[in-house]
Enzyme design. Structure first.
Site, short mmCIF file in Angstrom:
data_model
loop_
_atom_site.label_atom_id
_atom_site.label_comp_id
_atom_site.label_asym_id
_atom_site.label_seq_id
_atom_site.Cartn_x
_atom_site.Cartn_y
_atom_site.Cartn_z
N ASP A 164 0.83 -1.20 0.00
CA ASP A 164 0.00 0.00 0.00
C ASP A 164 0.87 1.25 0.00
OD1 ASP A 164 -2.94 1.19 0.85
OD2 ASP A 164 -1.30 2.29 1.80
N TYR B 122 2.78 10.11 -0.49
CA TYR B 122 3.87 9.55 0.31
C TYR B 122 5.23 9.84 -0.32
CZ TYR B 122 0.18 6.63 2.45
OH TYR B 122 -0.95 6.17 3.08
N LYS C 234 -2.99 5.80 -4.17
CA LYS C 234 -4.09 6.73 -3.90
C LYS C 234 -3.89 8.05 -4.64
CE LYS C 234 -3.82 4.87 0.78
NZ LYS C 234 -2.41 4.45 0.66
N HIS D 267 -7.90 9.77 -1.76
CA HIS D 267 -7.21 9.78 -0.47
C HIS D 267 -8.03 10.43 0.65
CE1 HIS D 267 -2.82 9.39 1.08
NE2 HIS D 267 -3.67 9.18 2.07
#
Length: 282
Positions: free
Chosen positions: A46, A51, A76, A112
Site C-alpha cells: 500500500d 507519500y 491513492k 485519499h
C-alpha cells in the site's frame, strides 16, 4: 511462508487481508523495505502519491522477482493541494502513479480524502468509474470517507467503493462506520492499525493478552483487526518487525481477549490520531 487470507471485494477481486504499508518510508528506503516485505511473504503493498515513495516502491516490486499477478498493489490519488480536480487532472495523476510504480495497472486505486468542503469528490469518483472500466485499476475505492460522504456517492453513482481505508485501531474502533461498510458491501481497511507511538502497545489490557499468548503487543492488536474482518497494512522498515507483523496466523484471541480490546474504544470519540475528514483540507 504464512498463508494470508483474502477478502473478496464487492467486484469479486481478492485482496489479502494483511498487507505492507509504506507511509512515512522515504523513497530511498522504500525499495529495500518493499523487497524485504515481499521476501517475508507479504503479497499486498500500500502506497500513495503523497507519500512520495511510489518510485521506490516500484523498484522494490521490480527487484523482488515476485510475479506481478501475485502482488496486490494499492495507491491513492492525492486530491490536493487546494484546487478542483477535473477529469483530466485525475487521469494525469493516475498515469503519473502508474509510471512511478512501473506498472500497467494497480489492483486498487483510492481517493485519499473526501474534502467535503470542496464539493468535488463525486466528480472525481465519476473519473474513477472510467479508470475501473478501463481495467487499469482492478478495483477502486476511497479513504477517510464518512457515512455522509459514502451516502453522497451512492446517490450519484451505481459503482460502490470496494474499500474505505480509514483510521482504525482499538482506541478508535469506528463501529458506526464499519456497520455502514457492512451494509453497503464495502471492505474496511485500517490505516495506523497499531495506533501511532507506543501508547496502545503499552496498555495493560494489550500487554496482558500478549503475555498470555506468548506474542508481542503488536501481534495481538493485528490479530484483533483480523478477527473483526478488517484489512490491515502495518508499516515498518525494520526487517524483524516486518516479519513479526506477518506472523499472526498461528494463534487466535478468545472471546474474553476480544472483549477486553473492544472495551479500550468505549467512548473513544476523542481518540482519533490523524486528521478529522470533516475539516481536513490542504
Amino acid at each position: 511462508m504464512n498463508q494470508v487470507p483474502t477478502v473478496k471485494l464487492n467486484n469479486d477481486t481478492l485482496m489479502p487481508q494483511l498487507g505492507f504499508g509504506v507511509w512515512q518510508v522515504p523513497d530511498a528506503e522504500a525499495e529495500r523495505a518493499v523487497a524485504t516485505a515481499l521476501e517475508a511473504g507479504y503479497r499486498s503493498i500500500d502506497t500513495a502519491s503523497v507519500y512520495g515513495n511510489e518510485a521506490g516502491t516500484g523498484k522494490g516490486l521490480a527487484a523482488s522477482g515476485v510475479a506481478r499477478e501475485e502482488v496486490f498493489v494499492t495507491t491513492k490519488l492525492w486530491n490536493g493541494p487546494k484546487r478542483t480536480w477535473d477529469r483530466d487532472a485525475v487521469l494525469r495523476a493516475f498515469d503519473d502513479s502508474l509510471g512511478k510504480l512501473r506498472l500497467d495497472h494497480v489492483d486498487l486505486y483510492l481517493i485519499h480524502w473526501p474534502r467535503p468542503m470542496r464539493e468535488d469528490f463525486v466528480s472525481i469518483w465519476k473519473t474513477f468509474e472510467e479508470i475501473a472500466a478501463s481495467g487499469r485499476a482492478k478495483a477502486v475505492g476511497v479513504s477517510n470517507f464518512r457515512p455522509a460522504d459514502l451516502e453522497r456517492i451512492a446517490a450519484e453513482s451505481a459503482l460502490v467503493p470496494a474499500v474505505n481505508q480509514i483510521e482504525l485501531h482499538p482506541l478508535f474502533p469506528q463501529a458506526e462506520l464499519r456497520a455502514v461498510h457492512a451494509e453497503r458491501g464495502i471492505a474496511t481497511e485500517a490505516w495506523s492499525p497499531l495506533g501511532q507511538g507506543k501508547e496502545l502497545l503499552t496498555l495493560p489490557a494489550v500487554t496482558v493478552i500478549a503475555a498470555k499468548h506468548g506474542r508481542s503487543a503488536a501481534q495481538v492488536v493485528l490479530r484483533w483487526h483480523l478477527q473483526h474482518g478488517n484489512v490491515v497494512i502495518p508499516k515498518s522498515v525494520t526487517p524483524a518487525r516486518i516479519r513479526e507483523n506477518l506472523d499472526v496466523f498461528g494463534f487466535e484471541l478468545d472471546a474474553a481477549d476480544v472483549a477486553a480490546l473492544d472495551a479500550l474504544g468505549a467512548g473513544a470519540a476523542g481518540r482519533r490520531i490523524g486528521p478529522d475528514p470533516a475539516v481536513f483540507d490542504v
